[in-house]
Design an enzyme around this catalytic site. Structure first.
Site, PDB file in Angstrom:
ATOM      1  N   TYR A 199       0.834  -1.198   0.000  1.00 34.81           N
ATOM      2  CA  TYR A 199       0.000   0.000   0.000  1.00 34.81           C
ATOM      3  C   TYR A 199       0.872   1.253   0.000  1.00 34.81           C
ATOM      4  O   TYR A 199       1.885   1.311   0.689  1.00 34.81           O
ATOM      5  CB  TYR A 199      -0.899   0.015   1.236  1.00 34.81           C
ATOM      6  CG  TYR A 199      -1.843   1.182   1.295  1.00 34.81           C
ATOM      7  CD1 TYR A 199      -3.132   1.079   0.785  1.00 34.81           C
ATOM      8  CD2 TYR A 199      -1.461   2.392   1.865  1.00 34.81           C
ATOM      9  CE1 TYR A 199      -4.012   2.142   0.841  1.00 34.81           C
ATOM     10  CE2 TYR A 199      -2.332   3.459   1.915  1.00 34.81           C
ATOM     11  CZ  TYR A 199      -3.610   3.330   1.408  1.00 34.81           C
ATOM     12  OH  TYR A 199      -4.475   4.385   1.460  1.00 34.81           O
ATOM     13  N   TRP A 230       1.176   5.620  -1.917  1.00 37.57           N
ATOM     14  CA  TRP A 230       0.893   6.526  -3.026  1.00 37.57           C
ATOM     15  C   TRP A 230       1.878   6.358  -4.166  1.00 37.57           C
ATOM     16  O   TRP A 230       1.580   6.713  -5.302  1.00 37.57           O
ATOM     17  CB  TRP A 230       0.921   7.968  -2.522  1.00 37.57           C
ATOM     18  CG  TRP A 230      -0.390   8.434  -2.003  1.00 37.57           C
ATOM     19  CD1 TRP A 230      -1.082   7.920  -0.938  1.00 37.57           C
ATOM     20  CD2 TRP A 230      -1.193   9.491  -2.521  1.00 37.57           C
ATOM     21  NE1 TRP A 230      -2.247   8.598  -0.758  1.00 37.57           N
ATOM     22  CE2 TRP A 230      -2.346   9.573  -1.712  1.00 37.57           C
ATOM     23  CE3 TRP A 230      -1.044  10.381  -3.561  1.00 37.57           C
ATOM     24  CZ2 TRP A 230      -3.352  10.518  -1.935  1.00 37.57           C
ATOM     25  CZ3 TRP A 230      -2.038  11.332  -3.780  1.00 37.57           C
ATOM     26  CH2 TRP A 230      -3.175  11.384  -2.977  1.00 37.57           C
TER      27      TRP A 230
END
Length: 777
Positions: free
Chosen positions: A109, A111
């Site tokens: 996980y 950005w």
């Protein structure tokens, strides 16, 4: 145009002698992000990982010792690329052969970068899918609770993010009252968007709306500047975690004063009568009167009455920040907000109803093209197991345990390898001391990362990765109307490589290179991703120029941005033709599906459920911690640079505290304080601020985690990471979502010699030449 793109905006690099010396914001952007300066500062920083690194005790793996316990405190040995790729591919093959693909967690996980091709998690998933798959994650830390409950209630997650939304032009033209639970801070998350923004438009649109004659905003939040610098804004201070109680009190008034829309409720919803019985207290629960709500929320009875009538007498749009649901019972405020909009009967009307996240992501509500963003193909994951993202530490520590999730059951696998690329779980995850223990479990941890983050320092193999300025890519955001070229500006710093080339090197050694690359190099893939969007546009009668022309131009505006759009307008116009994807086809104020799940502590309608930690059960010396998103960085990205570095107090993250709370504890502005509870402790720099509700302290997420004694769970974090304090409790058995918004802490002046903050320096020995490990045969 020569440009590069980050999540926080497009830039035009200025080069001198092959080095970037300045990053100029895109000329047409009226509100460029302050994060741009930190981007340049980080490019050549000592914190860059310059060559492949192997944790020394993992490399030696001495018989009779457990090398895993050295994670977070060991030194690293520099190796060449053939050696690093050989060691990593051997470890991957060994793990699959011994334990199967289900023993590898590659959820990763984070950005990552704005580019859609060099999107590290997508490439990681693609790589492992060529080998048979891996265990991955589902949901996001940002809105995990509502991500699960909204499909049951209203049939879609468009109401949260991406996809369609009620647009700002419709709000400006039609809305009279905008209620923002959690605020709309255009200086924080509204400056970023996954995939980048060419033009930051949230501030412009919000300002135009706020200046409209007769328009009013209500910012309902414990923090005044959660909606900064907008005229005609009324701050409604509220105790954290009590928004559902406020909405129930408003609902009680609407029902008792016959201000509900009976026709809308009958035609477009199911379950209203049961919800009404709960609100009025005829089902045996307390009546949700304004007095009841006031005692819970701290909002006065008179103001609750006024809020109810403002909603009823005006065209009203209800909205919420994503942070609202990152708390105990986080499903409830969103479900109740949808219910409140149904009572008002304005869903689907121009500028009315409910839509979330206007301040949670840049350009939410800006008119956008329907043709979307390209996406790197990941292939098929034959393992097929996805773990709720907030349960990663539990998965590592409790193999074989089962948890309920969305009406089903998930069994945790026995993980022997973790591979992370494009993220920093030692920022995102709650209860970091538990995560420290969890990272002692896998036999091997591999990380792709440009910088020496807390996660990279806990890896066994670290691959140095390029930044966007060092590679070519293509990007578009679901919140932006532009397709943008990202053009390589400089040669890779040190020996760094892009993620695609790293995974191609591993794939080559594992015999799956052709499956991974499909015979394409970087520019071939960019051409293919562009064609994906171009084909969608062409089929709709809007042909785009050839890829070569796009690449030369650098930016392309996508067609058919819909200026006026109102969420659920088609459903309102014809609820049969445009039935919702719920069991009833309507909005479910009472869900038979959730009732049939028979989950403890989760009623089948929105309800006030007392949090485990809130000001209503706090001890006299406890305060409620709000660990919201920072204005000075994107999550933990850029923490060491630019605006984030400048904001530190004695090198620590700032903690805002109300003057009365500071006085009661003998805290002066600028002092270093210790923030603690039974889960952990951290240091922070005190900022005295009357813009907070008394009893609340605010410490933003994203300060790089640095325990005073590395590798020891429970050690004092000297830098100010609030996730050493946040609980591991799931929001409910339905969603298993994180609950950092339900955290009580104590705060005191730190006494003694201040421990140094070293996390913004590279690990010992990582910047100087080391002995090269031999490449495996």
């Amino acid at each position: 145009m020569t440009q590069s793109v980050f999540h926080w905006g497009a830039v035009r690099p200025v080069l001198k002698d092959g080095r970037v010396v300045r990053l100029a914001p895109f000329s047409a952007d009226p509100n460029p992000s302050q994060l741009i300066d930190g981007t340049l500062a980080g490019l050549y920083s000592d914190l860059r990982i310059l060559q492949p690194m192997i944790r020394t005790s993992w490399l030696k793996r001495t018989t009779g010792t457990d090398h895993r316990l050295g994670r977070g405190r060991d030194e690293f040995t520099a190796v060449d690329w053939p050696a690093a790729l050989g060691l990593a591919s051997e470890a991957i093959r060994r793990t699959i052969d011994r334990y199967g693909n289900q023993a590898i967690y590659a959820g990763s996980y984070g950005w990552a970068s704005a580019g859609r091709f060099h999107h590290a998690p997508s490439l990681l998933h693609r790589f492992f899918n060529t080998l048979g798959g891996s265990v991955q994650h589902q949901q996001t830390y940002s809105y995990a609770a509502v991500q699960v409950v909204c499909p049951h209630v209203i049939g879609t997650n468009d109401i949260i993010s991406g996809g369609s939304s009620t647009t700002w032009p419709s709000i400006i033209t039609h809305t009279e009252r905008l209620f923002l639970f959690g605020g709309l801070n255009q200086k924080k998350n509204a400056q970023v968007s996954a995939g980048g923004l060419l033009i930051h438009e949230t501030t412009r649109y919000a300002t135009v709306a706020a200046k409209k004659p007769g328009f009013r905003i209500y910012s309902i939040s414990p923090i005044r500047d959660d909606t900064p610098d907008l005229p005609n804004t009324v701050w409604v201070p509220i105790r954290p975690g009590t928004d559902t109680a406020l909405m129930l009190g408003i609902a009680y008034i609407l029902i008792k004063r016959h201000k509900t829309d009976a026709q809308f409720l009958a035609q477009y919803t199911v379950g209203y009568e049961r919800l009404r019985d709960y609100v009025e207290g005829t089902n045996g629960s307390p009546a949700k009167t304004p007095d009841w709500a006031s005692k819970i929320t701290g909002v006065s009875v008179d103001l609750i009455n006024d809020l109810a009538m403002q909603m009823a007498d005006h065209r009203t749009l209800l909205s919420s920040a994503w942070a609202l649901q990152r708390a105990d019972h986080g499903e409830q405020p969103y479900w109740m907000m949808i219910a409140l909009a149904c009572l008002l009967g304005q869903i689907g009307l121009p500028g009315g109803g409910v839509c979330f996240g206007y301040g949670s992501m840049g350009n939410r509500g800006v008119p956008r093209s329907p043709y979307g963003s390209p996406r790197m193909e990941e292939g098929t994951n034959r393992v097929g197991l996805r773990i709720p993202v907030a349960r990663v530490a539990d998965m590592l520590l409790e193999p074989g345990a089962t948890i309920p999730f969305d009406g089903g059951e998930i069994r945790y696998p026995d993980i022997h390898m973790v591979y992370w690329a494009g993220g920093n779980p030692f920022h995102h995850h709650q209860d970091l001391n538990r995560l420290v223990k969890a990272f002692f479990v896998p036999e091997t941890v591999i990380v792709n990362e440009p910088y020496w983050t807390a996660t990279a320092r806990r890896a066994d193999i670290v691959f140095p990765v390029t930044t966007a300025l060092e590679r070519n890519d293509i990007t578009a955001s679901t919140m932006d109307n532009h397709l943008m070229a990202i053009k390589r500006q400089i040669a890779p710093v040190g020996e760094s490589r892009n993620d695609f080339d790293i995974f191609r090197g591993l794939a080559q050694r594992l015999g799956v290179e052709s499956l991974f690359t499909e015979g394409l190099e970087e520019m071939g893939w960019l051409n293919r991703l562009y064609a994906e969007v171009a084909d969608r546009c062409s089929q709709a009668g809007h042909p785009l120029p050839a890829f070569e022309e796009f690449w030369t131009r650098g930016t392309l505006e996508l067609p058919q941005a819909q200026q006026y759009h109102d969420l659920f307008a088609d459903f309102r116009a014809d609820p049969r033709k445009h039935a919702l994807e719920t069991p009833s086809g309507r909005i479910e104020l009472w869900s038979q599906t959730i009732a049939d799940f028979s989950l403890s502590g989760l009623p089948p309608h929105p309800a006030w459920l007392e949090p485990c930690e809130w000001l209503g059960n706090a001890q006299a010396d406890e305060l409620h911690l709000v660990s919201n998103q920072p204005a000075t960085r994107l999550h933990s990205q850029l923490d060491a640079f630019g605006a984030s570095a400048s904001s530190k107090i004695h090198d620590r993250e700032p903690l805002r505290i109300h003057p009365a709370d500071a006085k009661a504890r003998g805290i002066r502005d600028g002092q270093v304080v210790r923030v603690y509870n039974e889960r952990g402790a951290c240091l922070a720099g005190a900022v005295i601020d009357d813009g907070l509700l008394q009893g609340v302290v605010q410490l933003s997420t994203g300060a790089w985690y640095e325990p005073q004694t590395p590798g020891v769970p429970g050690s004092l974090d000297v830098h100010g990471n609030p996730n050493v304090l946040t609980p591991n409790r799931p929001s409910s058995l339905l969603t298993q979502a994180p609950t950092p918004g339900s955290t009580l802490v104590k705060v005191e002046v730190f006494v003694g010699e201040l421990p140094p903050v070293r996390i913004h320096r590279p690990p010992e020995g990582s910047c100087k030449p080391s002995r090269q490990a031999k490449s495996p045969a």
